[in-house]
Design an enzyme around this catalytic site. Structure first.
Site, mmCIF file in Angstrom:
data_model
loop_
_atom_site.group_PDB
_atom_site.id
_atom_site.type_symbol
_atom_site.label_atom_id
_atom_site.label_comp_id
_atom_site.label_asym_id
_atom_site.label_seq_id
_atom_site.Cartn_x
_atom_site.Cartn_y
_atom_site.Cartn_z
ATOM 1 N N GLU A 331 0.826 -1.214 0.000
ATOM 2 C CA GLU A 331 0.000 0.000 0.000
ATOM 3 C C GLU A 331 0.856 1.258 0.000
ATOM 4 O OE1 GLU A 331 -3.062 -0.008 3.121
ATOM 5 O OE2 GLU A 331 -4.475 -0.557 1.548
ATOM 6 N N HIS A 352 8.253 -26.687 0.348
ATOM 7 C CA HIS A 352 7.529 -27.778 -0.318
ATOM 8 C C HIS A 352 6.398 -27.249 -1.186
ATOM 9 C CE1 HIS A 352 9.484 -31.117 1.939
ATOM 10 N NE2 HIS A 352 9.851 -30.066 2.650
ATOM 11 N N LYS A 470 -13.832 0.666 -3.699
ATOM 12 C CA LYS A 470 -14.847 1.069 -2.718
ATOM 13 C C LYS A 470 -15.987 1.815 -3.416
ATOM 14 C CE LYS A 470 -11.637 1.889 1.091
ATOM 15 N NZ LYS A 470 -11.077 2.921 1.953
HETATM 16 O O1 PA5 Z 1 -3.161 1.539 5.773
HETATM 17 C C1 PA5 Z 1 -4.293 1.921 5.672
HETATM 18 O O2 PA5 Z 1 -4.609 3.109 5.884
HETATM 19 C C2 PA5 Z 1 -5.408 0.978 5.299
HETATM 20 O O3 PA5 Z 1 -4.949 -0.326 5.165
HETATM 21 C C3 PA5 Z 1 -6.499 1.026 6.356
HETATM 22 O O4 PA5 Z 1 -5.981 0.610 7.581
HETATM 23 C C4 PA5 Z 1 -7.688 0.160 5.955
HETATM 24 O O5 PA5 Z 1 -8.158 0.526 4.700
HETATM 25 C C5 PA5 Z 1 -8.804 0.298 6.982
HETATM 26 O O6 PA5 Z 1 -9.232 1.627 7.052
HETATM 27 P P1 PA5 Z 1 -10.031 2.153 8.291
HETATM 28 O O7 PA5 Z 1 -9.190 1.996 9.498
HETATM 29 O O8 PA5 Z 1 -10.316 3.568 7.978
HETATM 30 O O9 PA5 Z 1 -11.284 1.332 8.405
#
Ligand code: PA5
Length: 479
Positions: A331, A352, A470
């Site tokens: 990310e 394996h 989303k």
């Molecule tokens: O690193 C990030 O910001 C994301 O992986 C969020 O943690 C994830 O999308 C969850 O978002 P939220 O905490 O707003 O529900």
């Protein structure tokens, strides 16, 4: 009996890329030539923190560097102010929940649950949830939901906490609580799981709103739908995910620390480990700096085509750390058609399944072994076969060999095979798996991710690409 407790070990974790250099993927000269850029990337990452604190975030820029000195700040506040500190509040709530229920469900997705899972698997008994409460030291079981919308797995969890047809029970062993973790407060997966759990929890507490409020602990941003819901329910304890700390960098906020403390993990030692890594990161020269060496080797290997980074854990306990890191790297740096692909493996298990490819497949991988120096438990030794046979399994010559000795042979044998095939490997060595080393490791990987971002000109903060799914999903749900 002595009241003086021995000081627990604080040995540093260690990064060694000699085998990558020996394989010819990265040269010492190349690493030395990169030194000024690594230094500059470190300086820029630290300057981000000053800039953010001074309110210097540029318009349209996502800047979340407050995780960097968070462990140091939490520890300093705890030492200075104790009862009014954030850490004290976390420990107090952890104790209240621990004493009130026998299962806690963390509802969250991505950065809102993966760090907790990593801490839980690394630091707790590997079969914590299967142990009776007494053997868990009176600590609740820990389960996870809200990271998907999988009907059958949600139903499966309800079978455990709210079995159909079972009369309501106030027995401690039947009581449960939820920690709802969402920084934005609006993530659909977590929000729908929250509703489901609220409905079942309300049944469990006989629709007593005060009791319901006590077993729902939201961890969220200052405002948003979850913060509003927490107010409506009247939750006595609500924890904040501080501004400037992004989801995948939030493991050392209440997001990770609260569930960790509930299941008995020593969160102070975790933070001490993270703070120790911060000191090394800030002070050590590039050549001996584990964060900067890790970044340099990964970067130079990627330039040579090693676009896949395999984090190969030699401990089952660290698999979830690998999955947390997969998310962190993907990310943070998977942007603008750049960024290495992280991949977690657990060895010898995955030798394996993936070993063939790693040994003879495309030359696009850098393998970093996550190696553990010593086990936490007594060493198992290979027993005699006993009266059941006469060495049919041909293992008599190994009787008395310990499990760690066998694993060490597997590590050595695997590295030897990779070296012969000139496959680049490096070692990230934890003297043992405990709170202090895990604290160091997580902080090291978070720092390395942001430094690499600055090195290659990618903003490591934010994840704009995740918005597309989303929006499409919501359009389909609300045409
Ligand atoms: O690193 C990030 O910001 C994301 O992986 C969020 O943690 C994830 O999308 C969850 O978002 P939220 O905490 O707003 O529900």
């Amino acid at each position: 009996m002595s009241v003086i407790r021995p000081k627990p070990p604080e040995d540093p974790i260690h990064y060694d890329a000699a085998a990558t250099i020996a394989a010819g993927t990265v040269s010492r000269a190349g690493l030395e030539a990169l030194t000024p850029r690594l230094d500059a990337a470190r300086a820029e990452s630290l300057a981000d923190l000053d800039r953010w604190r001074a309110g210097g975030t540029r318009p349209d820029e996502v800047l979340d560097p407050a995780f960097i000195d968070l462990p140091d700040r939490l520890l300093a506040d705890y030492a200075r102010e104790r009862t009014t500190s954030e850490l004290f509040a976390i420990l107090q709530t952890a104790r209240r929940i621990r004493e009130a229920v026998d299962r806690v469900i963390v509802l969250g997705i991505g950065g809102s649950y993966m760090g907790t899972r990593a801490l839980f698997e690394a630091c707790c008994h590997p079969f914590h949830n299967e142990l009776p409460r007494g053997e868990r030291g009176g600590r609740p079981r820990l389960s996870f939901e809200g990271f998907n919308m999988d009907n059958d797995s949600a139903q499966g969890l309800l079978d455990l906490v709210a079995p159909a047809g079972k009369p309501r029970s106030d027995d401690l062993l039947d009581r449960w609580a939820v920690l709802v973790v969402s920084k934005s407060g609006g993530t659909l997966e977590t929000a729908v799981a929250t509703r489901l759990c609220l409905q079942k929890l309300a049944d469990a507490v006989g629709h007593d709103q005060k009791r319901l409020a006590q077993v729902v602990v939201p961890v969220t941003g200052k405002s948003g739908r979850l913060a509003d819901l927490a107010r409506a329910i009247g939750c006595p304890d609500v924890f904040d995910i501080p501004d400037g700390v992004g989801g995948r960098f939030s493991v050392f906020t209440a997001v990770g620390l609260l569930p960790a403390a509930i299941v008995g993990i020593d969160v102070v030692r975790l933070l001490e480990g993270a703070a120790a890594m911060n000191r090394r990161f800030r002070e050590a020269p590039v050549a001996t700096n584990p964060v900067l060496q890790f970044v340099g080797v990964g970067h130079l290997a990627e330039e040579q085509g090693a676009t896949i980074r395999v984090l190969s854990s030699w401990s089952n306990r660290l698999e979830a750390v690998g999955l947390w890191y997969d998310q962190l790297l993907s990310e943070s740096l998977g942007k603008a058609e750049k960024g290495a692909t992280p991949l977690t493996a657990v060895t010898t298990r995955d030798l394996h399944s993936r070993g063939q490819q790693h040994q003879e497949g495309r030359r696009d991988k850098l393998i970093t072994n996550l190696v553990v120096g010593e086990p936490r438990r007594d060493r198992l030794t290979l027993p005699q076969l006993g009266p059941y046979g006469a060495n049919q399994d041909k293992l008599d010559d190994l009787v008395g060999t310990t499990w760690p000795e066998m694993l060490a042979a597997a590590v050595g044998g695997t590295n030897e095979a990779y070296a012969q095939a000139k496959r680049p490997t490096a070692d990230l060595v934890l003297p043992r798996v405990d709170e202090h080393t895990v604290g160091q490791l997580l902080q090291m990987l978070m720092l390395a991710t942001v430094v690499e971002g600055r090195l290659v000109g990618t903003n490591p903060y934010g994840q704009p690409g995740v918005e597309a799914y989303k929006q499409n999903m919501m359009r389909r749900l609300r045409p």
